[in-house]
Motif scaffolding. Structure first.
Motif, PDB file in Angstrom:
ATOM      1  N   SER A 165      39.486  37.647  40.389  1.00 36.32           N
ATOM      2  CA  SER A 165      39.200  36.210  40.476  1.00 36.32           C
ATOM      3  C   SER A 165      37.715  35.945  40.698  1.00 36.32           C
ATOM      4  O   SER A 165      37.307  34.790  40.767  1.00 36.32           O
ATOM      5  CB  SER A 165      40.021  35.575  41.591  1.00 36.32           C
ATOM      6  N   SER A 167      33.740  35.757  39.550  1.00 34.17           N
ATOM      7  CA  SER A 167      33.212  35.240  38.282  1.00 34.17           C
ATOM      8  C   SER A 167      33.100  36.354  37.249  1.00 34.17           C
ATOM      9  O   SER A 167      33.393  36.157  36.064  1.00 34.17           O
ATOM     10  CB  SER A 167      31.866  34.550  38.501  1.00 34.17           C
ATOM     11  N   SER A 189      45.037  39.149  46.391  1.00 34.93           N
ATOM     12  CA  SER A 189      45.414  37.774  46.747  1.00 34.93           C
ATOM     13  C   SER A 189      46.657  37.347  45.973  1.00 34.93           C
ATOM     14  O   SER A 189      46.549  36.872  44.835  1.00 34.93           O
ATOM     15  CB  SER A 189      44.270  36.813  46.414  1.00 34.93           C
ATOM     16  N   TYR A 254      30.548  48.809  40.155  1.00 30.64           N
ATOM     17  CA  TYR A 254      29.359  47.970  39.966  1.00 30.64           C
ATOM     18  C   TYR A 254      29.079  47.043  41.145  1.00 30.64           C
ATOM     19  O   TYR A 254      28.229  46.150  41.052  1.00 30.64           O
ATOM     20  CB  TYR A 254      29.460  47.183  38.650  1.00 30.64           C
ATOM     21  N   VAL A 283      23.729  45.380  35.982  1.00 28.00           N
ATOM     22  CA  VAL A 283      23.459  44.645  34.738  1.00 28.00           C
ATOM     23  C   VAL A 283      21.984  44.747  34.339  1.00 28.00           C
ATOM     24  O   VAL A 283      21.623  44.595  33.167  1.00 28.00           O
ATOM     25  CB  VAL A 283      23.916  43.169  34.875  1.00 28.00           C
TER      26      VAL A 283
HETATM   27  N1  NAP Z   1      26.349  45.554  39.097  1.00 31.26           N
HETATM   28  C1  NAP Z   1      25.919  44.373  38.714  1.00 31.26           C
HETATM   29  O1  NAP Z   1      24.968  44.261  37.966  1.00 31.26           O
HETATM   30  C2  NAP Z   1      26.626  43.148  39.207  1.00 31.26           C
HETATM   31  C3  NAP Z   1      26.426  41.912  38.575  1.00 31.26           C
HETATM   32  C4  NAP Z   1      27.148  40.803  39.037  1.00 31.26           C
HETATM   33  C5  NAP Z   1      28.010  40.950  40.117  1.00 31.26           C
HETATM   34  N2  NAP Z   1      28.129  42.158  40.713  1.00 31.26           N
HETATM   35  C6  NAP Z   1      29.055  42.374  41.831  1.00 31.26           C
HETATM   36  O2  NAP Z   1      30.331  41.975  41.391  1.00 31.26           O
HETATM   37  C7  NAP Z   1      31.072  41.484  42.478  1.00 31.26           C
HETATM   38  C8  NAP Z   1      31.616  40.133  42.102  1.00 31.26           C
HETATM   39  O3  NAP Z   1      30.524  39.230  42.029  1.00 31.26           O
HETATM   40  P1  NAP Z   1      30.774  37.679  41.903  1.00 31.26           P
HETATM   41  O4  NAP Z   1      29.494  37.004  42.164  1.00 31.26           O
HETATM   42  O5  NAP Z   1      31.502  37.442  40.620  1.00 31.26           O
HETATM   43  O6  NAP Z   1      31.759  37.549  43.195  1.00 31.26           O
HETATM   44  P2  NAP Z   1      32.689  36.468  43.759  1.00 31.26           P
HETATM   45  O7  NAP Z   1      32.983  35.455  42.714  1.00 31.26           O
HETATM   46  O8  NAP Z   1      32.148  36.031  45.059  1.00 31.26           O
HETATM   47  O9  NAP Z   1      34.001  37.389  44.032  1.00 31.26           O
HETATM   48  C9  NAP Z   1      34.941  37.018  44.983  1.00 31.26           C
HETATM   49  C10 NAP Z   1      36.236  37.817  44.778  1.00 31.26           C
HETATM   50  O10 NAP Z   1      36.056  39.202  45.020  1.00 31.26           O
HETATM   51  C11 NAP Z   1      37.239  39.758  45.626  1.00 31.26           C
HETATM   52  N3  NAP Z   1      36.852  40.349  46.910  1.00 31.26           N
HETATM   53  C12 NAP Z   1      35.965  39.863  47.804  1.00 31.26           C
HETATM   54  N4  NAP Z   1      35.840  40.677  48.853  1.00 31.26           N
HETATM   55  C13 NAP Z   1      36.654  41.722  48.631  1.00 31.26           C
HETATM   56  C14 NAP Z   1      36.968  42.894  49.362  1.00 31.26           C
HETATM   57  N5  NAP Z   1      36.408  43.161  50.543  1.00 31.26           N
HETATM   58  N6  NAP Z   1      37.879  43.743  48.851  1.00 31.26           N
HETATM   59  C15 NAP Z   1      38.445  43.467  47.670  1.00 31.26           C
HETATM   60  N7  NAP Z   1      38.173  42.382  46.913  1.00 31.26           N
HETATM   61  C16 NAP Z   1      37.293  41.519  47.395  1.00 31.26           C
HETATM   62  C17 NAP Z   1      38.234  38.622  45.766  1.00 31.26           C
HETATM   63  O11 NAP Z   1      39.025  38.631  44.553  1.00 31.26           O
HETATM   64  P3  NAP Z   1      40.647  38.720  44.559  1.00 31.26           P
HETATM   65  O12 NAP Z   1      41.082  37.664  45.533  1.00 31.26           O
HETATM   66  O13 NAP Z   1      41.042  38.430  43.160  1.00 31.26           O
HETATM   67  O14 NAP Z   1      41.018  40.109  44.965  1.00 31.26           O
HETATM   68  C18 NAP Z   1      37.306  37.412  45.782  1.00 31.26           C
HETATM   69  O15 NAP Z   1      37.906  36.210  45.391  1.00 31.26           O
HETATM   70  C19 NAP Z   1      30.132  41.496  43.682  1.00 31.26           C
HETATM   71  O16 NAP Z   1      30.320  42.695  44.376  1.00 31.26           O
HETATM   72  C20 NAP Z   1      28.767  41.506  43.043  1.00 31.26           C
HETATM   73  O17 NAP Z   1      27.784  42.077  43.857  1.00 31.26           O
HETATM   74  C21 NAP Z   1      27.467  43.250  40.289  1.00 31.26           C
END
Ligand code: NAP
Length: 348
Positions: A165, A167, A189, A254, A283
């Motif tokens: 869920s 982004s 969730s 990631y 990314v």
């Molecule tokens: N490597 C890269 O280049 C890159 C780029 C963009 C984002 N990211 C990473 O990708 C992730 C998502 O980013 P976003 O901005 O899209 O996040 P976001 O929208 O804030 O993601 C929130 C969701 O992550 C899940 N979540 C949160 N804490 C958790 C935990 N402790 N254990 C398991 N699931 C958890 C839950 O999903 P559910 O309720 O569905 O389980 C929650 O609704 C982050 O870690 C971010 O740092 C990395």
């Protein structure tokens, strides 16, 4: 091209923090806007797309260290106001998006006006409003980089998407469907199950125990396991994720939502026994390679034109409520992107 003179009284409200901490460390301050330097452009920000990385940066748990007082913010949409020396290809008045290709502490886009490197600016897709465009690039570039550029996912390939869920998770579900692959969402969730199915997940598995989750994924993938796991959680559950992979499968980690990234195990038995590829991914590796970025941009623009993808916005906050927006971002209630509107009225 000569840099344009900037009226000394040109001011901008900007979000800064002076110490690490919770959302309450974010302050709205006024600053005089500098003229864009060579290779930069000044963007009048219309909407900001919030990313979990910014909450980690604010808390002092991100890859980059803040220099106080620090700006923050990776992603926005807006209008070009002025170009620094060498700013080619754009003109004042162009509708653009800012993508995460810079130091946040220096260029952060939580502001009414921000100077950003020209290399971090893309034209706004005509299909999207300023608000929706602020939810596009971070999520879809990240998901594209893993699913298409690295894993080359194809028709019928099953992919496990954790934190579905988020982004990025929702973008990955849409891109997997666009590729003819089979997105399997593994969420913690249960109340998000229906929404994830509606968002395109072929299967939604609520993670309870490692063995039950693995068994459900094996069944959903026809008994063989999946070709790709796309995981931003890291930590001890990586052992479970490796068990879901088919022989020669790929696990891409990631993010560090668990906070236990440093103690992520190496799943020796699964990795060696099945010849798995285990990979970390940011990314930025895509964004810093002009050819790969160009291919990603073309793919995402084409998918938008075909209506195969559409950014999912969870909630929109006004600029003055940046603290509430960060609280909501970290509450994990969201399904998709959290947006902050800086200008409620379009300026063109
Ligand atoms: N490597 C890269 O280049 C890159 C780029 C963009 C984002 N990211 C990473 O990708 C992730 C998502 O980013 P976003 O901005 O899209 O996040 P976001 O929208 O804030 O993601 C929130 C969701 O992550 C899940 N979540 C949160 N804490 C958790 C935990 N402790 N254990 C398991 N699931 C958890 C839950 O999903 P559910 O309720 O569905 O389980 C929650 O609704 C982050 O870690 C971010 O740092 C990395």
């Amino acid at each position: 091209m000569r840099s344009k003179a900037v009226a000394p009284e040109l001011m901008s409200r900007v979000i800064r923090f002076h110490a690490h901490g919770g959302p309450e460390v974010l302050h709205m301050e006024e600053e005089q806007v500098a003229a864009p330097q060579a290779g930069e452009m000044r963007v009048r920000i219309e909407a900001i797309g919030l990313n979990r990385a910014e909450a980690a940066f604010r808390s002092g748990k991100y890859l980059e260290s803040a220099q106080f007082p620090s700006r923050l913010g990776y992603e926005a949409s807006g209008i070009v106001e002025a170009l620094g020396e060498g700013g080619v290809g754009f003109a004042p008045g162009d509708a653009v998006c800012v993508i995460p290709a810079f130091s946040m502490t220096r260029y952060g886009v939580y502001a009414e006006r921000a100077n950003v490197p020209a290399s971090a600016v893309l034209r706004r897709p005509p299909e999207l409003s300023a608000t929706t465009a602020a939810a596009l690039w971070m999520a879809y570039l990240t998901a594209y980089g893993a699913l298409v550029d690295i894993a080359q996912l194809g028709k019928g390939d099953a992919v496990v998407i954790t934190a579905p869920s988020s982004s990025v998770g929702l973008a990955a579900i849409q891109l997997a469907n666009h590729l003819g692959a089979v997105p399997i969402a593994v969420t913690r969730s249960p109340h998000k199950r229906e929404a994830l199915l509606a968002a395109g997940a072929r299967h939604v598995i609520v993670h309870e125990t490692a063995s039950a989750t693995t068994a459900e994924v094996m069944q959903a993938s026809g008994g063989e396991g999946v070709r790709l796991v796309f995981d931003p959680i890291a930590g001890p559950e990586v052992d479970t994720l490796a068990a879901m992979l088919a022989p020669q499968g790929t696990l891409i980690v990631y993010g560090n939502l668990s906070g236990a990234g440093d103690s992520t195990p190496f799943p020796f038995r699964e990795a060696v026994g099945k010849g798995l590829s285990l990979r970390g991914y940011l990314v930025f590796e895509l964004i810093r390679d002009p050819q790969r970025l160009q291919a990603a941009e073309a793919f995402i623009r084409d998918a938008l034109r075909r209506k195969a993808i559409q950014p999912t916005i969870s909630r929109i906050f006004p600029f003055a409520q940046i603290i509430q927006a960060h609280r909501y971002l970290e509450s994990n209630q969201q399904l998709g992107k959290v947006i902050v509107e800086v200008l409620s009225q379009p300026i063109h």
